[in-house]
Design an enzyme around this catalytic site. Structure first.
Site, short mmCIF file in Angstrom:
data_model
loop_
_atom_site.label_atom_id
_atom_site.label_comp_id
_atom_site.label_asym_id
_atom_site.label_seq_id
_atom_site.Cartn_x
_atom_site.Cartn_y
_atom_site.Cartn_z
N MET A 106 12.05 24.50 0.39
CA MET A 106 11.16 23.60 -0.35
C MET A 106 11.95 22.61 -1.20
SD MET A 106 8.08 24.51 -3.01
CE MET A 106 7.20 25.57 -1.87
N TYR A 123 16.65 30.80 5.19
CA TYR A 123 15.51 31.61 5.57
C TYR A 123 15.47 31.88 7.08
CZ TYR A 123 13.08 30.75 1.09
OH TYR A 123 12.70 30.71 -0.21
N LYS A 152 0.84 -1.21 0.00
CA LYS A 152 0.00 0.00 0.00
C LYS A 152 0.88 1.26 0.00
CE LYS A 152 -0.39 -0.14 5.02
NZ LYS A 152 -0.98 -0.92 6.12
C1 LIG Z 1 -0.23 -1.89 6.80
C2 LIG Z 1 -0.88 -3.16 7.18
C3 LIG Z 1 -0.13 -4.33 7.34
C4 LIG Z 1 1.40 -4.37 7.30
O1 LIG Z 1 1.93 -3.85 8.50
P1 LIG Z 1 3.52 -3.78 8.78
O2 LIG Z 1 3.61 -3.27 10.17
O3 LIG Z 1 4.08 -2.83 7.79
O4 LIG Z 1 4.07 -5.14 8.62
C5 LIG Z 1 -0.82 -5.52 7.54
N1 LIG Z 1 -2.18 -5.52 7.63
C6 LIG Z 1 -2.92 -4.40 7.52
C7 LIG Z 1 -4.41 -4.48 7.63
C8 LIG Z 1 -2.30 -3.18 7.30
O5 LIG Z 1 -3.05 -2.06 7.20
#
Ligand SMILES: *Cc1c(COP(=O)(O)O)cnc(C)c1O
Length: 366
Positions: free
Chosen positions: A310, A261, A41
C-alpha cells in the site's frame, strides 16, 4: 529551494518551462483567431488543479475547461479570471451558483434547457451536440426542436456549440471522425440560423488539433498534449510532471529468501534491495510489481520486485551502490507514462489521475 532540502518522500515535480513550451507548441498549430482553452479536469490530469491553472493563466491560455461547477468554483477562489467552462453535466440547482461565479455551463439535453428556461439564474452556456460518441449531448434528430426553442427563448444566450470526437487519435477511424465533424457542422449551422447571432464552435481535443487542422474552428480544447504526454508525431512536447521518490532503506537479502507479501519473488542469488516509500496508495499501480515495472535509480533501470504494498515497494538494486536518500524516478524523462500505461493495460490519463493528493506536487526549474 533545492530539492534536497525538501523532505517529501514521494512527489511530482512540475516543470514550468516544459509546460510553457508545450503551450507555445500547441498554439503554433492554431490560426491567429482560434482560442485555446486548456482542459484541467480531474485535478489538472493529476498535476494539481490550482497551480497548473495559475501557471496556464500566466502562459497565455484563453480559458479553462473543467468537469464540474465545483472545480470551476475552486479556480475562481484561487484567482482565475479567464472564462471557465464546466463540460460535464450540471444539475439545475447549480445553475445559480455557476452564474454567480461566472462559470459557463454545458447544456446537453432537453431537460436542462427546460430547467434553464424556468430558472431565475441566467448563466451563459454552451450547447453540447452528440455527433457520434454517444455520451452527453443533443442527438442530431433533436436539433430542430432545440433550434425552435432557442429561437423562442431570448433570455438565454449560447456562447458556443461544441462536440467531442470519439477516436480522433486513430487513423483507422478517420472516416468516422469526418462523419462526426459533418454532423457537428450541420447542427451548428441550424442552431446559428435559429439563434440569429454568432457563437463559437469547437470539437478538437489534443489529437484532433494535431491531426485535423480543418476542424479547429473558433476554439480548441487540448488536455493531454499540454501536459506533454502522448506520442504526437513530429511534435516536441515535453512531460510537465515527473513522479519521484527516495530510497528509505537498503539491505542485503540472502539467496533463497523471498521479498514482500505472498512469497511471489524469491531469488537463488544474494541480492541488494531498496525499499521505497511509494505504494499502490500513491498511484503506483500494483500491476507494476513482480518485475513488470521498473524504477530509474542512479541512471539505471531496476526492476520492482515482489508485490507492491500500500505505502511501499521494493526494487532490486544489486550492483548499483545506491544509498538511503537517493532519488528514484517512477515516471519522467527515463520511464514514460505511456510505457507504464501499456504495462498496466490502461491509458496515460488513468495513470495520472490515480495519483492521490498525499503525493505532493511541487514546482521546480522556473
Ligand atoms: C477530456 C476532454 C478533452 C481533452 O482531451 P485530451 O485528449 O486530453 O486533449 C476535450 N474535450 C472534452 C469534452 C473532454 O472531455
Amino acid at each position: 529551494m533545492p530539492l534536497s532540502d525538501i523532505h517529501f518522500k514521494t512527489w511530482i515535480e512540475l516543470d514550468a518551462a516544459a509546460f510553457r513550451s508545450n503551450v507555445r507548441t500547441m498554439r503554433g498549430l492554431l490560426g491567429p483567431r482560434t482560442r485555446l482553452w486548456f482542459v484541467v479536469k480531474s485535478n489538472a490530469y493529476g498535476h494539481g488543479l490550482v497551480h497548473m491553472s495559475m501557471l496556464a493563466q500566466k502562459s497565455g491560455i484563453d480559458g479553462f475547461c473543467v468537469d464540474s461547477v465545483v472545480e470551476g468554483g475552486r479556480l475562481r477562489e484561487a484567482g482565475i479570471v479567464k472564462p471557465i467552462l464546466a463540460m460535464g453535466p450540471t444539475l439545475p440547482h447549480l445553475f445559480a451558483p455557476a452564474a454567480e461565479r461566472g462559470i459557463l455551463l454545458t447544456i446537453s439535453g432537453r431537460e436542462y434547457l427546460d430547467a434553464l428556461g424556468r430558472s431565475g439564474a441566467r448563466p451563459d452556456f454552451h450547447l453540447k451536440i452528440d455527433s457520434g460518441m454517444h455520451r452527453l449531448g443533443f442527438m442530431p434528430d433533436e436539433i430542430d426542436d432545440l433550434s425552435s426553442r432557442l429561437g423562442s427563448c431570448e433570455a438565454v444566450r449560447v456562447v458556443s456549440v461544441f462536440s467531442h470526437l470519439a477516436a480522433s487519435e486513430d487513423p483507422d477511424y478517420d472516416e468516422f471522425t469526418h462523419r462526426q465533424a459533418k454532423v457537428f457542422i450541420e447542427a451548428a449551422a441550424k442552431i446559428r440560423e435559429a439563434a440569429g447571432y454568432p457563437f463559437l464552435r469547437h470539437i478538437c481535443n489534443s489529437s484532433a488539433i494535431i491531426r485535423f487542422p480543418e476542424y479547429h474552428f473558433d476554439m480548441v480544447r487540448p488536455g493531454i498534449g499540454i501536459y506533454g504526454i502522448g506520442d504526437f508525431e513530429g511534435l516536441d512536447l515535453r512531460p510537465a510532471g515527473r513522479f519521484r521518490t527516495r530510497i528509505s532503506q537498503v539491505k542485503r537479502i540472502p539467496g533463497g529468501e523471498p521479498v514482500g507479501y505472498g512469497f511471489t519473488d524469491v531469488s537463488e542469488k544474494e541480492r541488494i534491495i531498496a525499499i521505497l516509500p511509494a505504494g499502490y496508495a500513491d498511484g503506483l499501480n500494483r500491476k507494476l510489481g513482480n518485475r513488470n515495472g521498473s524504477l530509474f535509480i542512479k541512471n539505471t533501470r531496476v526492476p520492482i520486485i515482489g508485490n507492491i504494498c500500500m505505502d511501499m515497494c521494493m526494487a532490486d538494486i544489486t550492483g548499483l551502490n545506491a544509498l538511503v536518500g537517493d532519488e528514484a524516478e517512477i515516471f519522467g524523462d527515463s520511464i514514460t507514462i505511456d510505457e507504464i500505461a501499456v504495462k498496466c493495460e490502461t491509458i496515460p490519463y488513468e495513470i495520472l489521475t490515480s495519483i492521490p493528493a498525499r503525493v505532493k506536487r511541487i514546482f521546480f526549474r522556473e
